[in-house]
Enzyme design. Structure first.
Site, PDB file in Angstrom:
ATOM      1  N   LYS A 254       0.877  -1.176   0.000  1.00  0.00           N
ATOM      2  CA  LYS A 254       0.000   0.000   0.000  1.00  0.00           C
ATOM      3  C   LYS A 254       0.914   1.226   0.000  1.00  0.00           C
ATOM      4  O   LYS A 254       1.462   1.617   1.019  1.00  0.00           O
ATOM      5  CB  LYS A 254      -0.915   0.013   1.221  1.00  0.00           C
ATOM      6  N   ARG A 259      -3.853   8.748  -5.415  1.00  0.00           N
ATOM      7  CA  ARG A 259      -4.498   7.951  -6.445  1.00  0.00           C
ATOM      8  C   ARG A 259      -4.509   8.693  -7.766  1.00  0.00           C
ATOM      9  O   ARG A 259      -4.787   9.903  -7.798  1.00  0.00           O
ATOM     10  CB  ARG A 259      -5.944   7.693  -5.989  1.00  0.00           C
ATOM     11  N   ARG A 274      -8.635  11.355  -7.603  1.00  0.00           N
ATOM     12  CA  ARG A 274      -9.827  10.611  -7.213  1.00  0.00           C
ATOM     13  C   ARG A 274     -11.036  11.512  -7.075  1.00  0.00           C
ATOM     14  O   ARG A 274     -12.161  11.046  -7.075  1.00  0.00           O
ATOM     15  CB  ARG A 274      -9.601   9.816  -5.928  1.00  0.00           C
ATOM     16  N   GLU A 304      -1.117   4.626  -8.257  1.00  0.00           N
ATOM     17  CA  GLU A 304      -0.733   5.535  -7.185  1.00  0.00           C
ATOM     18  C   GLU A 304       0.573   6.227  -7.580  1.00  0.00           C
ATOM     19  O   GLU A 304       1.535   5.575  -7.968  1.00  0.00           O
ATOM     20  CB  GLU A 304      -0.545   4.712  -5.893  1.00  0.00           C
ATOM     21  N   PHE A 345      -1.933  -0.461 -10.394  1.00  0.00           N
ATOM     22  CA  PHE A 345      -2.470  -1.672  -9.765  1.00  0.00           C
ATOM     23  C   PHE A 345      -3.778  -2.172 -10.360  1.00  0.00           C
ATOM     24  O   PHE A 345      -4.280  -3.218  -9.950  1.00  0.00           O
ATOM     25  CB  PHE A 345      -2.599  -1.506  -8.246  1.00  0.00           C
ATOM     26  N   ARG A 421     -17.157   1.181  -1.643  1.00  0.00           N
ATOM     27  CA  ARG A 421     -16.312   0.477  -0.689  1.00  0.00           C
ATOM     28  C   ARG A 421     -16.936  -0.885  -0.472  1.00  0.00           C
ATOM     29  O   ARG A 421     -17.599  -1.115   0.526  1.00  0.00           O
ATOM     30  CB  ARG A 421     -16.341   1.235   0.641  1.00  0.00           C
ATOM     31  N   LYS A 427      -7.612  -2.826   3.141  1.00  0.00           N
ATOM     32  CA  LYS A 427      -6.276  -2.360   3.498  1.00  0.00           C
ATOM     33  C   LYS A 427      -5.953  -2.833   4.898  1.00  0.00           C
ATOM     34  O   LYS A 427      -6.841  -2.947   5.743  1.00  0.00           O
ATOM     35  CB  LYS A 427      -6.211  -0.844   3.403  1.00  0.00           C
TER      36      LYS A 427
HETATM   37  P1  AMP Z   1      -7.252   4.679   2.093  1.00  0.00           P
HETATM   38  O1  AMP Z   1      -7.033   6.002   1.375  1.00  0.00           O
HETATM   39  O2  AMP Z   1      -6.577   4.589   3.418  1.00  0.00           O
HETATM   40  O3  AMP Z   1      -8.692   4.250   2.083  1.00  0.00           O
HETATM   41  O4  AMP Z   1      -6.491   3.576   1.207  1.00  0.00           O
HETATM   42  C1  AMP Z   1      -6.808   3.342  -0.129  1.00  0.00           C
HETATM   43  C2  AMP Z   1      -5.850   4.098  -1.024  1.00  0.00           C
HETATM   44  O5  AMP Z   1      -4.559   3.512  -0.987  1.00  0.00           O
HETATM   45  C3  AMP Z   1      -6.230   4.041  -2.488  1.00  0.00           C
HETATM   46  O6  AMP Z   1      -7.200   4.998  -2.802  1.00  0.00           O
HETATM   47  C4  AMP Z   1      -4.909   4.323  -3.175  1.00  0.00           C
HETATM   48  O7  AMP Z   1      -4.756   5.731  -3.319  1.00  0.00           O
HETATM   49  C5  AMP Z   1      -3.873   3.849  -2.183  1.00  0.00           C
HETATM   50  N1  AMP Z   1      -3.094   2.668  -2.624  1.00  0.00           N
HETATM   51  C6  AMP Z   1      -1.766   2.513  -2.455  1.00  0.00           C
HETATM   52  N2  AMP Z   1      -1.350   1.342  -2.935  1.00  0.00           N
HETATM   53  C7  AMP Z   1      -2.415   0.694  -3.445  1.00  0.00           C
HETATM   54  C8  AMP Z   1      -2.619  -0.573  -4.078  1.00  0.00           C
HETATM   55  N3  AMP Z   1      -1.628  -1.429  -4.279  1.00  0.00           N
HETATM   56  N4  AMP Z   1      -3.885  -0.889  -4.448  1.00  0.00           N
HETATM   57  C9  AMP Z   1      -4.910  -0.033  -4.230  1.00  0.00           C
HETATM   58  N5  AMP Z   1      -4.776   1.176  -3.644  1.00  0.00           N
HETATM   59  C10 AMP Z   1      -3.546   1.546  -3.237  1.00  0.00           C
END
Ligand code: AMP
Length: 563
Positions: A254, A259, A274, A304, A345, A421, A427
């Site tokens: 991650k 994004r 995004r 990303e 990704f 979602r 994550k």
């Molecule tokens: P969060 O913003 O904490 O909900 O985490 C999701 C975000 O992690 C996504 O919107 C991406 O911007 C980021 N991200 C980083 N690496 C990845 C990955 N390998 N696959 C999907 N999202 C990722």
């Protein structure tokens, strides 16, 4: 349709807080609307004149509105400003002065929705020298013909402050109620999907009315027009992650960046955040990488962008590159100083084929086929496929060691669901999750901070996108130095001020920040029913809008799990 009919609908919407009633009020209007007017009506109902995917905005300052009211009603700018100070709402002010204006029946005509819409669009698209006078005239022309009620809603629309309380859930349900007999879960899904792909309820309503449900199921993707990205839920740990996405799972780093959605067609590349903002101009380096290393004529890809240290080539956290997202000048220079790379990704469209309904496993293979990887420039997100918790655990540790936020665990068979979602991916992160919150108010500082806004009221959203406050934050922001300073935040918030009372100001909810905190507490003080204890600002999220904020569900989940 006469504008007065739309105004009657606004009034009805304001008279109730019940979502079901609002839904019926809107659906009644939609049913009466001719197909060719649907896009316009749906946008105006939402207080907009351009759909979310369209870059253009109304962008009219209060000063200009005051001049237009003055021109239309013959009242002086001073009188108007005094009234504005009392009420804090230029909509009410315009209603007030229109009520009192001299009869100008000779010149006024009945306002149609079309006339209002087209003047507002013209007003928004005028640019350059001498356009201010033209803008004032366009608005004054509407206000001259408007009844007091109509004047109120025109002004609120122009200032993007139409507060009739329809969230996207309500609009979706109203379209269903207006055009379909079935209101089951499947229908809701189809309409929601259509919206997530088009980002345009006007278009969805038009297709629903003119062509029916099957056409909504098969909306094509258009290169150049951003779609909502797929979102991920949070898992408590790796075994919880496996439980949610199944075994074996794809596990990926991650990355801690932002994004990006890439669109390409015959060598022309576009990049979107995004929140659907076009950031192509800000990232000439990424455009070059994509042009050189993606081997397909047409594609829509998901990834990303992360920062890399120019000297050590180590990956840098998001804060280091956030300044690049809104950068307007010296772009090539910052691109050199703050280099970035792209980790891909997912893929939604490859070589003209819409692949969102293919399993993730296949999408990744197709992505791989068209990607020529080059270290520190373009890579596929590092991935393993495993059912083994120990292997997953090791991969997680490796990822953290490299400076990433954690890992993503993904269901290999899942489709790409724009905008939701759904839990096809989760994550896993070690820390108490930071929240993305929108600033709704602030307080002017004292003493040497008197020119800055210092304490910020912050809010999250519920499923209907209503804002719910969770506290106030002032720490974590710098007085000087680089990074997020009080001066910078004040500069961003000042044009968004809606009203002022003593030292307190209310602002339009547009600026999103990421905050950390020590604990979530129940609290009657804030409208969410919760308060963040010791919140601290981590970064400005220029890639997010209020709609992308953390939700009440997430907050409640975190509250439950913190003990
Ligand atoms: P969060 O913003 O904490 O909900 O985490 C999701 C975000 O992690 C996504 O919107 C991406 O911007 C980021 N991200 C980083 N690496 C990845 C990955 N390998 N696959 C999907 N999202 C990722």
């Amino acid at each position: 349709m006469d504008y007065s009919q739309l105004v009657e609908t606004y009034k009805k919407l304001e008279s109730t807080t019940k979502r079901l009633e609002k839904t019926t009020i809107i659906s009644n209007l939609l049913r009466e609307t001719k197909t060719e007017d649907l896009r316009m009506i749906v946008l105006l109902l939402q207080g907009k004149i351009f759909p979310a995917w369209d870059e253009r905005e109304i962008g009219v300052a209060s000063r200009l509105v005051i001049k237009a009211i003055s021109l239309a009603t013959g009242s002086s700018a001073n009188e108007i400003e005094d009234k504005w100070k009392q009420t804090g709402d230029l909509g009410l002010v315009s209603e007030h002065f229109t009520t009192g204006k001299r009869q100008k029946t000779l010149f006024s005509q009945k306002l149609t929705v079309k006339k209002v819409f087209s003047n507002l669009q013209k007003l928004a698209t005028l640019e350059g020298k001498g356009t201010v006078t033209k803008k004032i005239q366009l608005l004054a022309e509407l206000l001259t013909s408007a009844s007091p009620d109509e004047a109120k809603y025109i002004v609120r629309t122009v200032l993007c402050e139409l507060r009739v309380g329809i969230g996207s859930g309500t609009m979706r349900d109203a379209i269903i109620e207006a055009f379909f007999d079935e209101k089951d879960k499947e229908t809701v899904q189809i309409v929601q999907n259509a919206y997530d792909l088009t980002n345009d309820f006007g278009e969805v309503a038009e297709i629903a009315k003119a062509k029916g449900i099957n056409s909504l199921k098969n909306i094509p993707l258009t290169v150049g027009r951003p779609i909502k990205v797929m979102l991920y839920m949070k898992a408590k740990n790796i075994s919880d992650g496996f439980e949610r996405v199944g075994k074996p799972a794809a596990i990926e780093y991650k990355y801690d960046g932002f994004r990006i959605q890439l669109h390409g067609k015959n060598g022309s590349i576009k990049l979107f955040t995004r929140r659907l903002e076009d950031v192509t101009a800000q990232f000439p380096d990424i455009v070059k990488i994509v042009k050189g290393l993606i081997k397909a004529d047409e594609f829509i890809l998901d990834g990303e962008v992360i920062g890399i240290d120019a000297k050590t080539k180590k990956w840098l956290p998001f804060q280091n590159i956030s300044q690049r997202i809104k950068r307007k000048y010296d772009i090539e220079k910052v691109a050199k100083e703050v280099p970035v790379m792209l980790n891909l990704f997912d893929a939604m469209q490859v070589k003209g084929e819409n692949i969102i309904n293919k399993p993730f496993r296949e999408r990744r293979t197709m992505l791989k086929k068209i990607t020529e990887e080059q270290p520190n420039k373009l890579e596929l997100a590092r991935q393993i496929i495993t059912s083994d918790e120990k292997k997953a655990e090791d991969f997680y540790k490796e990822s953290l060691k490299k400076g990433n936020e954690g890992i993503m665990m993904k269901n290999l068979e899942a489709v790409y669901k724009p905008g939701s979602r759904v839990g096809y991916g989760v994550k896993v992160k070690p820390t108490m999750e930071n929240l993305d919150v929108v600033i709704t108010g602030a307080e002017w500082g004292e003493g040497k901070r008197a020119n800055w806004l210092t304490s910020f009221t912050i809010a999250i959203i519920d499923d209907d996108k209503n804002l719910l406050e969770v506290g106030k934050v002032g720490t974590g922001i710098k007085e000087k130095e680089a990074g997020l300073t009080f001066e910078k935040l004040t500069g961003l918030l000042k044009p968004l001020i809606i009203s002022e009372k003593g030292r307190e100001v209310k602002v339009k909810p547009e600026i999103v920040i990421e905050v950390s905190y020590e604990e979530i507490q129940k609290s009657p003080t804030y409208s969410s029913g919760y308060a963040l204890r010791f919140p601290r600002v981590i970064s400005l999220r220029e890639d997010m809008s209020a709609d992308d904020c953390s939700t009440l569900n997430v907050l409640e989940d975190l509250y439950q799990n913190q003990r």
